[in-house]
Design an enzyme around this catalytic site. Sequence first.
Site, PDB file in Angstrom:
ATOM      1  N   LYS A 127      18.340 -39.786  15.971  1.00  0.00           N
ATOM      2  CA  LYS A 127      17.417 -39.919  16.644  1.00  0.00           C
ATOM      3  C   LYS A 127      16.164 -41.269  16.902  1.00  0.00           C
ATOM      4  O   LYS A 127      15.671 -41.136  18.076  1.00  0.00           O
ATOM      5  CB  LYS A 127      16.553 -38.079  17.008  1.00  0.00           C
ATOM      6  CG  LYS A 127      17.944 -37.399  17.631  1.00  0.00           C
ATOM      7  CD  LYS A 127      17.204 -36.072  17.384  1.00  0.00           C
ATOM      8  CE  LYS A 127      17.878 -35.155  17.601  1.00  0.00           C
ATOM      9  NZ  LYS A 127      19.371 -34.843  17.567  1.00  0.00           N
ATOM     10  N   GLU A 211       6.810 -35.789  17.035  1.00  0.00           N
ATOM     11  CA  GLU A 211       6.538 -35.936  18.574  1.00  0.00           C
ATOM     12  C   GLU A 211       5.278 -35.125  18.883  1.00  0.00           C
ATOM     13  O   GLU A 211       5.216 -34.367  18.259  1.00  0.00           O
ATOM     14  CB  GLU A 211       7.632 -35.826  18.717  1.00  0.00           C
ATOM     15  CG  GLU A 211       9.479 -36.712  18.934  1.00  0.00           C
ATOM     16  CD  GLU A 211      10.298 -36.011  20.202  1.00  0.00           C
ATOM     17  OE1 GLU A 211      10.048 -35.725  20.755  1.00  0.00           O
ATOM     18  OE2 GLU A 211      11.325 -37.426  20.637  1.00  0.00           O
ATOM     19  N   HIS A 246      13.126 -22.982  20.336  1.00  0.00           N
ATOM     20  CA  HIS A 246      13.510 -24.272  20.833  1.00  0.00           C
ATOM     21  C   HIS A 246      15.298 -24.125  21.456  1.00  0.00           C
ATOM     22  O   HIS A 246      16.661 -25.195  21.282  1.00  0.00           O
ATOM     23  CB  HIS A 246      13.954 -24.834  19.907  1.00  0.00           C
ATOM     24  CG  HIS A 246      12.418 -25.480  19.660  1.00  0.00           C
ATOM     25  ND1 HIS A 246      11.132 -25.191  20.189  1.00  0.00           N
ATOM     26  CD2 HIS A 246      11.937 -25.211  17.933  1.00  0.00           C
ATOM     27  CE1 HIS A 246      10.286 -25.013  19.274  1.00  0.00           C
ATOM     28  NE2 HIS A 246      11.060 -25.207  18.026  1.00  0.00           N
ATOM     29  N   ARG A 303      28.128 -34.713  24.325  1.00  0.00           N
ATOM     30  CA  ARG A 303      29.387 -33.610  24.333  1.00  0.00           C
ATOM     31  C   ARG A 303      28.967 -32.762  25.699  1.00  0.00           C
ATOM     32  O   ARG A 303      28.065 -33.719  26.164  1.00  0.00           O
ATOM     33  CB  ARG A 303      29.024 -33.095  23.102  1.00  0.00           C
ATOM     34  CG  ARG A 303      27.541 -32.069  22.872  1.00  0.00           C
ATOM     35  CD  ARG A 303      27.749 -31.518  21.812  1.00  0.00           C
ATOM     36  NE  ARG A 303      26.686 -30.958  21.419  1.00  0.00           N
ATOM     37  CZ  ARG A 303      25.376 -30.254  21.812  1.00  0.00           C
ATOM     38  NH1 ARG A 303      25.690 -29.462  23.245  1.00  0.00           N
ATOM     39  NH2 ARG A 303      24.389 -29.760  22.082  1.00  0.00           N
TER      40      ARG A 303
END
Length: 684
Positions: A127, A211, A246, A303
């Site tokens: 990421k 973040e 999440h 995916r």
Amino acid sequence: MKKHEKAARTTPFDTLLVANRGEIACRVMRTARRMGLKTVAVYSDADASARHVREADEAVRLGPAAARESYLNIDAVIDAAKRTGTGAIHPGYGFLSENGSFVKALEEAGITFVGPPASAIAAMGDKSAAKARMANAGVPLVPGYHGDDQDDALLRSEADKIGYPVMLKASAGGGGKGMRVVESGDSFQAALDGCRRESKAAFSDDRMLIEKYLVQPRHVEVQVFCDRHGNGVYLFERDCSVQRRHQKVIEEAPAPGMTAELRSAMGDAAVRAAQEIGYVGAGTVEFLLDIDGSFYFMEMNTRLQVEHPVTEMITGQDLVEWQLRVAMGEPLPCSQDELTITGHSFEARIYAEDPDQDFLPATGLLTRFALDLEGAGLSADQVRLDSGVESGDAVSMHYDPMLAKLIVHGADRDAALATLNRALAALDVQGVVTNRAFLMRLATHPGFKNVELDTRFIERNEATLFAPRTYSMEAYASAALIGLNQLAQECESDSPWDRHDGFRLNAPHTIRIALCDTASAQAPDSDEAVVIVEGKRSASESLWNLTIGDETLTASLQPLTGDAVAVTLNGHRRRLQARRDGHVVIMADPSGETRLFWRRIDAIDHGHHEAESTLTAPMNGTVVALLVEPGAVVEKGMPLMVMEAMKMEHTMTAPADGSVETFHFQAGDTVSQGAILLDFAANE
């Protein structure tokens, strides 16, 4: 569209191995069979008789139940493909679906991977590196730290610079694993330790990125598709804002409130993101959409997504067929201007878990799993059930707790939402606790209906979603009647619950029944409603007088198909899905699900309010860590130990002020549901 170098050459294939399990394996094989392909399933010892194995043309054992020894065993999967003459492998989602080493191994074996090239997976799998690539492509980014230096002190310093709250995320993963919201610097280290443990267990990689955590963002993702000829399109967007831990709970398409300009901007950005890394196949670019209309790249899943059916419902396209055709080297079936949106769709994820017990995963035997569309007045055009289980299947502790996905379609959002509520009420699941009642509370919540959405929707509305419920006199009366009806149909036994005490539905008799909310059933001072049932018989049917307080209702019950019944109270007839599970009567209709603890006041009821001096395992799982020493003096709510089940950690806390006397398990031990974890002495 911008052209890219072609990925590795592929040829058409006639045999497809699905390297997955559960509902996604069944769903992929359904399209493969329609396309004339032979299907091959793989399975672990825990899944030897699973539905995906039963439905495949062939099936090959991979290994023991543990995923790392079966579904994550690359050599075993490739060996199964070679043994069956497989030309291509579809990875589904999870497991090996985003594993670049797996893709490279398939290339070396001459087997087509139904998905992107290894280079694209690598570009988005890390990421931190992905953020840099997206910045180069002009895709908006959330402020954060994505560096290689993983020193704890540096990460804490970067979090302080960004400003709290921040989001800690596993650099190598997704699906809610290794993620925490950190509200302040004081809680940073504990959150970091937990994220590293989860990430290491799930992805063999404990690197983190940080973040800025947007306070009220929506999670809006764009479905993209690219072929080997340089073409790329987006199949519009999905709103996946309703999440817990999440992980998505209810998804919908299209995202409500989207303007044509915003849809185009997000779609174009998503295609740029995919083409930046030379993508091929189905992918999803996830964005955070802020309340001011600005959006930020979050991650790309290389995916097929769990929620892809809502896109299929509004576009009329089969995304698995698109995947297979692209893998065969064909161009995309449609250009961008040929894709349109029709109506609205919702998907609700059916999990084996108990939302009223902090979403603890549940295991057991599914004694019944059925969807009564006809009884609910619905059609197959409106409702789709993607399931990996059937009646009689076992729900294991070894894998994700999702049983199925309920997908609905309507002319607009209101119509689709009404259909979702009817379909949830028509779903009959017995033997294992599920989140169906919670899904119905979500779907009927005023905030959800009014599109007051953001990623903290469940957290913000916790007080109403989990509030102690109040029940009408009609609900108590219906539950009393349903419980007695099912009790009278059962055989005599030694259980205090099954004592008939001379009661028969068609004979005059008086029974006293106490009912209360299941959440308060074990409380010493639980608020109970008492229903006095007097049986009588009319010339045409069996009738009962039900007295609650100083009001009396005339009642009758008529069994319908399956578990459906018609309850008539003072001439008002209602159709319900109804059953009794132990001491609990469960009733559902389109307005929601009701669960009431049912007991005979005139029968023996041992242990109703007994207290525990031990802490027992709420689910099957593995002990991760012991957080205190034996003999420790603790306060109510203090964390005592951590368990892991179905890829998620769960913290066991002190039930009261007191002391921990003895732990019965150590870190690494496997524990069965109900096992005594520790002896606890509460303060008097």
